[in-house]
Design a protein around this motif. Structure first.
Motif, PDB file in Angstrom:
ATOM      1  N   GLU A 108      -5.288  20.713 -37.831  1.00  0.00           N
ATOM      2  CA  GLU A 108      -6.611  21.235 -38.945  1.00  0.00           C
ATOM      3  C   GLU A 108      -6.010  22.960 -38.834  1.00  0.00           C
ATOM      4  O   GLU A 108      -5.779  23.401 -38.374  1.00  0.00           O
ATOM      5  CB  GLU A 108      -7.577  21.361 -37.892  1.00  0.00           C
ATOM      6  CG  GLU A 108      -8.319  19.468 -37.296  1.00  0.00           C
ATOM      7  CD  GLU A 108      -9.338  19.062 -36.656  1.00  0.00           C
ATOM      8  OE1 GLU A 108     -10.041  20.437 -36.234  1.00  0.00           O
ATOM      9  OE2 GLU A 108      -9.811  18.376 -36.295  1.00  0.00           O
ATOM     10  N   PRO A 109      -6.815  22.416 -40.332  1.00  0.00           N
ATOM     11  CA  PRO A 109      -7.418  21.506 -41.000  1.00  0.00           C
ATOM     12  C   PRO A 109      -6.083  20.499 -41.126  1.00  0.00           C
ATOM     13  O   PRO A 109      -4.744  21.174 -41.592  1.00  0.00           O
ATOM     14  CB  PRO A 109      -7.583  22.902 -42.568  1.00  0.00           C
ATOM     15  CG  PRO A 109      -6.794  24.330 -41.984  1.00  0.00           C
ATOM     16  CD  PRO A 109      -6.640  23.909 -41.124  1.00  0.00           C
ATOM     17  N   VAL A 110      -6.356  20.402 -41.626  1.00  0.00           N
ATOM     18  CA  VAL A 110      -5.754  18.663 -42.170  1.00  0.00           C
ATOM     19  C   VAL A 110      -4.715  18.162 -43.194  1.00  0.00           C
ATOM     20  O   VAL A 110      -5.058  19.186 -44.606  1.00  0.00           O
ATOM     21  CB  VAL A 110      -6.546  17.493 -42.648  1.00  0.00           C
ATOM     22  CG1 VAL A 110      -7.286  17.047 -43.242  1.00  0.00           C
ATOM     23  CG2 VAL A 110      -5.350  16.094 -41.890  1.00  0.00           C
ATOM     24  N   SER A 111      -3.557  18.180 -43.501  1.00  0.00           N
ATOM     25  CA  SER A 111      -2.896  19.062 -44.977  1.00  0.00           C
ATOM     26  C   SER A 111      -3.693  17.461 -45.916  1.00  0.00           C
ATOM     27  O   SER A 111      -3.404  16.980 -46.028  1.00  0.00           O
ATOM     28  CB  SER A 111      -1.058  18.534 -44.566  1.00  0.00           C
ATOM     29  OG  SER A 111      -0.278  18.174 -45.858  1.00  0.00           O
ATOM     30  N   THR A 112      -3.259  18.641 -47.410  1.00  0.00           N
ATOM     31  CA  THR A 112      -3.779  17.165 -48.180  1.00  0.00           C
ATOM     32  C   THR A 112      -2.703  16.228 -48.481  1.00  0.00           C
ATOM     33  O   THR A 112      -3.330  15.841 -49.607  1.00  0.00           O
ATOM     34  CB  THR A 112      -3.917  18.569 -49.539  1.00  0.00           C
ATOM     35  OG1 THR A 112      -2.970  19.224 -49.770  1.00  0.00           O
ATOM     36  CG2 THR A 112      -5.024  19.521 -49.672  1.00  0.00           C
ATOM     37  N   ASP A 113      -1.494  16.486 -48.362  1.00  0.00           N
ATOM     38  CA  ASP A 113      -0.895  15.346 -48.348  1.00  0.00           C
ATOM     39  C   ASP A 113      -0.678  14.459 -47.049  1.00  0.00           C
ATOM     40  O   ASP A 113       0.382  13.619 -46.657  1.00  0.00           O
ATOM     41  CB  ASP A 113       0.450  16.140 -48.478  1.00  0.00           C
ATOM     42  CG  ASP A 113       1.059  16.688 -47.522  1.00  0.00           C
ATOM     43  OD1 ASP A 113       0.713  17.246 -46.365  1.00  0.00           O
ATOM     44  OD2 ASP A 113       2.281  17.364 -48.353  1.00  0.00           O
ATOM     45  N   HIS A 114      -1.721  14.518 -46.386  1.00  0.00           N
ATOM     46  CA  HIS A 114      -1.719  13.590 -45.020  1.00  0.00           C
ATOM     47  C   HIS A 114      -1.482  12.248 -45.768  1.00  0.00           C
ATOM     48  O   HIS A 114      -2.859  11.816 -46.322  1.00  0.00           O
ATOM     49  CB  HIS A 114      -2.937  13.783 -44.186  1.00  0.00           C
ATOM     50  CG  HIS A 114      -2.703  13.130 -42.821  1.00  0.00           C
ATOM     51  ND1 HIS A 114      -3.176  11.897 -42.311  1.00  0.00           N
ATOM     52  CD2 HIS A 114      -2.488  14.037 -41.709  1.00  0.00           C
ATOM     53  CE1 HIS A 114      -2.870  11.861 -41.306  1.00  0.00           C
ATOM     54  NE2 HIS A 114      -1.926  12.952 -40.223  1.00  0.00           N
ATOM     55  N   PRO A 115      -0.743  11.252 -44.943  1.00  0.00           N
ATOM     56  CA  PRO A 115      -0.583  10.148 -45.838  1.00  0.00           C
ATOM     57  C   PRO A 115      -2.341   9.117 -45.709  1.00  0.00           C
ATOM     58  O   PRO A 115      -2.164   8.319 -46.333  1.00  0.00           O
ATOM     59  CB  PRO A 115      -0.353   9.366 -44.422  1.00  0.00           C
ATOM     60  CG  PRO A 115       0.564  10.101 -44.037  1.00  0.00           C
ATOM     61  CD  PRO A 115      -0.385  11.939 -44.462  1.00  0.00           C
ATOM     62  N   LEU A 116      -3.091   9.638 -44.076  1.00  0.00           N
ATOM     63  CA  LEU A 116      -4.586   8.884 -43.840  1.00  0.00           C
ATOM     64  C   LEU A 116      -5.775   9.269 -45.871  1.00  0.00           C
ATOM     65  O   LEU A 116      -6.139   8.913 -45.853  1.00  0.00           O
ATOM     66  CB  LEU A 116      -5.279   8.983 -42.585  1.00  0.00           C
ATOM     67  CG  LEU A 116      -4.612   9.271 -41.903  1.00  0.00           C
ATOM     68  CD1 LEU A 116      -4.802   9.265 -40.570  1.00  0.00           C
ATOM     69  CD2 LEU A 116      -4.915   7.077 -41.509  1.00  0.00           C
ATOM     70  N   LEU A 117      -5.103  10.881 -46.267  1.00  0.00           N
ATOM     71  CA  LEU A 117      -5.743  11.039 -46.622  1.00  0.00           C
ATOM     72  C   LEU A 117      -5.762  10.197 -48.740  1.00  0.00           C
ATOM     73  O   LEU A 117      -6.103  10.300 -49.669  1.00  0.00           O
ATOM     74  CB  LEU A 117      -5.769  12.725 -47.629  1.00  0.00           C
ATOM     75  CG  LEU A 117      -6.639  13.469 -46.053  1.00  0.00           C
ATOM     76  CD1 LEU A 117      -6.602  14.935 -47.122  1.00  0.00           C
ATOM     77  CD2 LEU A 117      -8.293  12.883 -45.485  1.00  0.00           C
ATOM     78  N   THR A 118      -4.488   9.354 -48.542  1.00  0.00           N
ATOM     79  CA  THR A 118      -4.276   8.660 -49.860  1.00  0.00           C
ATOM     80  C   THR A 118      -4.610   7.532 -49.628  1.00  0.00           C
ATOM     81  O   THR A 118      -5.229   6.067 -50.461  1.00  0.00           O
ATOM     82  CB  THR A 118      -2.815   8.716 -49.914  1.00  0.00           C
ATOM     83  OG1 THR A 118      -2.524   7.307 -48.954  1.00  0.00           O
ATOM     84  CG2 THR A 118      -1.856   9.342 -50.124  1.00  0.00           C
ATOM     85  N   LEU A 119      -5.575   6.941 -48.778  1.00  0.00           N
ATOM     86  CA  LEU A 119      -6.879   5.616 -49.093  1.00  0.00           C
ATOM     87  C   LEU A 119      -7.958   5.717 -48.870  1.00  0.00           C
ATOM     88  O   LEU A 119      -8.614   6.593 -48.455  1.00  0.00           O
ATOM     89  CB  LEU A 119      -5.949   5.234 -46.913  1.00  0.00           C
ATOM     90  CG  LEU A 119      -4.595   4.823 -46.622  1.00  0.00           C
ATOM     91  CD1 LEU A 119      -4.792   4.644 -44.967  1.00  0.00           C
ATOM     92  CD2 LEU A 119      -3.386   4.291 -47.531  1.00  0.00           C
ATOM     93  N   SER A 120      -8.287   4.841 -49.789  1.00  0.00           N
ATOM     94  CA  SER A 120      -9.662   4.754 -49.922  1.00  0.00           C
ATOM     95  C   SER A 120      -9.938   3.987 -49.551  1.00  0.00           C
ATOM     96  O   SER A 120     -12.224   4.265 -49.183  1.00  0.00           O
ATOM     97  CB  SER A 120      -9.616   3.514 -51.187  1.00  0.00           C
ATOM     98  OG  SER A 120      -9.178   2.324 -50.449  1.00  0.00           O
ATOM     99  N   ASN A 121      -9.661   3.266 -48.113  1.00  0.00           N
ATOM    100  CA  ASN A 121     -10.655   3.008 -47.061  1.00  0.00           C
ATOM    101  C   ASN A 121     -11.259   3.759 -45.645  1.00  0.00           C
ATOM    102  O   ASN A 121     -11.280   3.331 -45.038  1.00  0.00           O
ATOM    103  CB  ASN A 121     -10.454   1.729 -46.833  1.00  0.00           C
ATOM    104  CG  ASN A 121      -8.538   1.428 -46.363  1.00  0.00           C
ATOM    105  OD1 ASN A 121      -8.437   2.449 -46.313  1.00  0.00           O
ATOM    106  ND2 ASN A 121      -8.247   1.121 -45.279  1.00  0.00           N
TER     107      ASN A 121
END
Length: 323
Positions: free
Chosen positions: A267-280
């Protein structure tokens, strides 16, 4: 000479004024930026007390540098950012801020559950981005909350508060805790289940347990594979409890339906973290206790601990030494 304290983040002025009545106060005044490591190591050299946040790593190096240090007041419930063993060995009291954030954090956990179930962030973005097209029967469909089965992992005070909210939605509640709490089961109308059983049965799994070496990656590839395809994982405890790579794969493959996250391994989580690419994935920035009333109460409690210990009294909420 008054005792000296250092505050690692900008606080409400009323808290600083209160502390200044007792101590010589120095502080890092940037609200949205953690104190640099080198600054912390320099500032701690001559202080008696430290008022810190979970963003600061108070490890052996910091504690050894604080030769006059008597108390570390952490403005959080969790204290895995602090080397408590070294602090204890050096006679330094470590305190936290439990209880005052229970209801606020439970609100956030249940809000994440609701938002994830009904795809609120995803659909709000659709409206804002001008992508809302014609109505269709299965457009933006989510998961029902009312009457669903909730699995709570970690039945502490916050877990109990989440149960109270779930009962308003007529949810069946399972819980898993390292120590079974039989006295709570009839009072709260909940059922104990081993972790694997809970994961198989629950429509929503809410993580509300403290982080430790034992709970590191408690929810990994094997555990996610046990969950229902329509299940939603909510993490409002600590990021390291979930194996984020395994969670990403489970969400991409459709092994589980969605996730709501307030906490992350880094934290803070990186903006390119794979989880942040998911709509769910519903992702928020560690705001479990973020109400004005609660954050002020946390700051007051941390201040109480500093004032008490440095005036030779017992800490209000110690996690190691009781002075």
């Amino acid at each position: 000479m008054p005792h000296k304290i250092y505050i690692t983040r900008k606080l409400p002025e009323a808290i600083k004024i209160r502390l200044a009545e007792h101590f010589e106060v120095r502080s890092w005044e940037k609200e949205d930026e953690p104190v640099p490591r080198e600054t912390l190591l320099e500032e701690i050299k001559d202080v008696d007390g430290l008022f810190c946040m979970i963003t600061e790593k108070i490890d052996e190096e910091v504690l050894q540098a604080g030769k006059d240090l008597k108390v570390v007041a952490n403005m959080a419930v969790g204290y895995n950012n602090i080397d408590v063993e070294t602090a204890t060995a050096n006679g330094i009291t470590v305190t936290n801020t439990p209880d005052v954030l229970t209801e606020t954090t439970a609100d956030l956990a249940f809000a994440l559950l609701m938002a994830s179930a009904r795809r609120l962030v995803e659909t709000s973005d659709t409206v804002r981005n001008g992508e809302w097209g014609a109505w269709s029967p299965m457009q933006f469909t989510g998961q029902d909350v009312f009457g669903a089965t909730l699995g709570i992992v970690g039945l502490g005070r916050i877990g109990e508060a989440v149960v109270n909210r779930a009962k308003g939605f007529n949810m069946d509640v399972l819980y898993y805790s390292r120590t079974r709490k039989k006295d709570k089961e009839s009072d709260l109308d909940i059922e104990y289940a081993e972790l694997d059983v809970l994961l198989k049965k629950a429509d929503f799994v809410v993580l509300l347990l403290p982080y430790s070496s034992e709970s590191h990656h408690l929810i990994g590839r094997r555990e996610l594979a046990l969950m229902k395809e329509n299940a939603i994982l909510i993490n409002a405890s600590r990021g390291g409890i979930v194996d984020e790579d395994a969670l990403y794969q489970a969400l991409v493959s459709g092994e589980i339906w969605g996730a709501g996250l307030d906490v992350y391994e880094q934290e803070p989580v990186s903006t390119d973290h794979p989880l942040l690419t998911l709509s769910n994935v519903t992702a928020v920035p560690h705001i479990g206790s973020a109400s004005v009333k609660t954050r002020r109460a946390m700051a007051d409690l941390a201040a109480d601990n500093l004032i008490h210990v440095l005036n030779g009294k017992k800490a209000t909420t110690p996690v190691n030494l009781q002075n």
